[in-house]
Structure formats: C-alpha cells, structure tokens
Design an enzyme around this catalytic site. Structure first.
Site, mmCIF file in Angstrom:
data_model
loop_
_atom_site.group_PDB
_atom_site.id
_atom_site.type_symbol
_atom_site.label_atom_id
_atom_site.label_comp_id
_atom_site.label_asym_id
_atom_site.label_seq_id
_atom_site.Cartn_x
_atom_site.Cartn_y
_atom_site.Cartn_z
ATOM 1 N N THR A 195 0.847 -1.193 0.000
ATOM 2 C CA THR A 195 0.000 0.000 0.000
ATOM 3 C C THR A 195 0.879 1.238 0.000
ATOM 4 O O THR A 195 1.889 1.297 0.679
ATOM 5 C CB THR A 195 -0.937 0.020 1.221
ATOM 6 O OG1 THR A 195 -1.819 -1.108 1.152
ATOM 7 C CG2 THR A 195 -1.786 1.288 1.252
ATOM 8 N N PHE A 243 1.198 5.213 0.785
ATOM 9 C CA PHE A 243 0.651 6.253 1.649
ATOM 10 C C PHE A 243 1.278 7.589 1.287
ATOM 11 O O PHE A 243 2.415 7.645 0.817
ATOM 12 C CB PHE A 243 0.944 5.941 3.122
ATOM 13 C CG PHE A 243 0.363 4.638 3.605
ATOM 14 C CD1 PHE A 243 -0.861 4.606 4.250
ATOM 15 C CD2 PHE A 243 1.051 3.446 3.408
ATOM 16 C CE1 PHE A 243 -1.395 3.407 4.692
ATOM 17 C CE2 PHE A 243 0.529 2.244 3.849
ATOM 18 C CZ PHE A 243 -0.706 2.223 4.489
#
Length: 353
Positions: A254, A256
């Site tokens: 992921t 960010f």
C-alpha cells in the site's frame, strides 16, 4: 578473543556510539534553530533520503541496509522530537497499517494523533493542529483510495513524501482455525485476502469493519471470532496470530502520502502529482496529455474522479517522474494549463520507494 574480551570491546564501543550520537544531535539542533528562525519546515524528506543513501554507500556489513534504515529512522525521530514538538495525524485507530506506515516514516519519538476519517486527517493539518498527516492512497491489489483523491480538490495541502509499505495480513484468533465462526475484516483487507478466505474459511460468517485494528479489537472479545489484521494490531489487542501472510498477492503493498504545507526541494529522483479538469470536447484529454509525451516525461499513474460539482465532469489525477522545478516538467505543466480549465500541483516529493 574470548567472550569477556568481546564484551569489554562492546562496552567501549557503546561509550563511543553514545558520545557520537549526542554530538550528531547537537548539530541537528543547531540546524533546527536556524530553520525555525527562517520559518522553514523542520522535517526534510529530501535530506533524510540523501543521508540514508550516503550511509548505505558507506556500509561494509554485516549489518544490512534495511537494518541501518531502521536504526537511523529512530535516530532521526529522536532528533526531530528535540527540535520541535511534532504531531503526526493519521487514519486511525491505533495499530492500523496507516499507523504502521507513519511510524516507518517518522519513528517512534513523535506524537501521533489517530483520526476517524481521511477528511479528519486533512482537517487536522490544515488547521495546524498537526504538523503532518499520513493517509493511504492506493493498494497494489485493490487499487486507488478514492476518498483521498477527492480530498485534494478543496485542500491546499501538499504531498511532501510517500511511503510504500509491504502489507502482510495475518489471521488472528483466540481459538483454533476449525473453531472460527465469525471473521471480522475491513473491506480492503478482505479483498486482498479473498482467495485465501474462500479456500480456508469457506463457511465462516464475514463481518465488515471500519479498520483492521477494529477487526482485531472485536476478535479479542469473542472466543469463536477471528480477524484479518497486521502484526501491530495483534500485539496491541493481545490476539494470537494463527496464520501469517494470508494475502493472495505476495507482492501486496500500500502506498501512503505524507501531507504537509510545503513541497520538498528537488533530489534528482522525484515524483510530481497533478490534478486537472478538461473542457468536454473531442480529443481534449489527448491534447492535455500531449506535453508529457513532448518532453519525454514518464507518467506513472492516471486516475479520473467525478468532480461532484457538475454531472459528467471529471478531475484527472496524474503522477509523473520529475520535480516541478525542473525545466521540462515546468514547461509541460504550463502547456497542460493551456488545454485545461483547471490545473493544480499537489506536490513534488522524493520518489524514494
């Protein structure tokens, strides 16, 4: 050398390390004082990256570069906390992957403020209640986090850094796997582990939650329940890990974004994020994107989102290589503006991960 001799050598080296760390910190505090007087930001991701790259080049081993990164992360975090009381807002609650990403970037010495929503993170930074914010923007399996993109439409905040976190999902429960009747999971996490769940827990009732940490919290209170969450959540809520790495894609990660108020200076390896809107006519998007091809600028991502202001009007989000202060990027953005009704630079930041 025997063991006592090795230990004496270690004790001697520890004394030198402590002395040198304090000397290093004194120089950092002096720099911080100069920055504060000049009204500059204390956190400097471009400098952080340069320091780490130099250290990696100096490293002969046996310590790995990843271990050195973790050690220096905490050294830098300690120095930042002494320069100024910094608060980092993040999408909470505690022990989420966003929390883990924030610690990975800023270390454990700063103040962290968990927020209920992505909008709350933007608000805390905009209102100066937090110095920086950390929000998820995309997952390699499930795609973009649309709410984060939508928030940039009305926000003046800038992207000052990015964090790419390998996401390793675990199955947490106080009972054995064959005794599990309920599975608590955040929709994104469930999507990343759907194949594993269908194969190993086909008859279990699935209950969606607002976060991985909340899933772990629920599983901690019920004897026949389980949760999909990370190691940090397992530790915080005291739920045993039954299975590790249950995500369907081994390369699951992921991305960010770190939100701040000023763009980072150029490092030579940067990424720029832009949003724009085009006039509704044939070939408009092709003409808008043509400057990137003309100046040989690599676009790493493009997404579209409804503007929510007018039916069938869209905002486009583009990530490209380069820094907005580079001549070719500046020229491309200028030409982009000639073909668009609206252009906004969201930030230029180190493309470190």
């Amino acid at each position: 050398m025997n063991i006592p001799e090795h230990r004496k050598a270690i004790d001697r080296l520890d004394g030198q390390i402590v002395k040198l760390l304090n000397e290093r910190t004194k120089h950092i505090l002096a720099i911080g004082e100069i920055k504060l007087k000049a009204g500059e930001e204390i956190y400097a991701p471009h400098r952080e990256r340069a320091v780490l790259n130099r250290i990696f080049r100096l490293n002969p081993g046996p310590i790995t570069n990843e271990s050195l990164r973790a050690i220096y992360r905490e050294i830098m975090s300690s120095a930042l906390s002494l320069e100024k009381t910094l608060t980092v807002a993040y999408l909470g609650p505690e022990a989420t992957f966003t929390h883990q990403a924030a610690i990975r970037r800023f270390g454990s010495s700063l103040q962290y403020s968990p927020q209920k929503t992505i909008a709350d993170v933007f608000s805390e930074v905009s209102k100066n209640r937090a110095d920086y914010g950390v929000v998820p923007v995309e997952n390699s399996t499930e795609g973009v986090v649309t709410h984060t993109l939508d928030m940039f439409v009305d926000s003046d905040l800038k992207i000052v850094s990015q964090i790419v976190l390998p996401v390793q999902h675990c199955l947490l429960s106080k009972c054995r796997r064959n005794q599990i009747k309920k599975l608590y999971a955040h929709p994104q996490s469930l999507g990343q582990c759907r194949g594993w769940v269908q194969s190993h827990l086909p008859r279990v009732e699935i209950l969606e939650t607002s976060s991985n940490a909340r899933s772990a919290e629920f599983a901690a209170k019920e004897e026949d329940a389980a949760a999909i969450a990370g190691v940090l959540a397992a530790e915080k809520y005291g739920v045993p890990i039954l299975e590790q790495d249950i995500q369907d894609n081994a390369a699951n990660a992921t991305r960010f974004l770190v939100l701040g108020r000023q763009c980072s200076p150029a490092t030579g390896n940067d990424r720029t994020s832009v949003m724009f809107s085009i006039v509704d006519r044939v070939g408009a998007l092709y003409r808008a994107l043509a400057p990137f091809r003309r100046f040989r600028i690599n676009m790493t991502k493009i997404e579209s989102r409804p503007s929510k202001r007018k039916a069938w009007e869209y905002f486009f989000f583009v990530d490209c290589d380069g820094h907005l202060t580079e001549k070719k990027v500046a020229k491309a953005l200028m030409l982009l503006g000639e073909h668009c009704s609206y252009v906004k630079v969201l930030g230029s930041y180190p493309n470190a991960e």
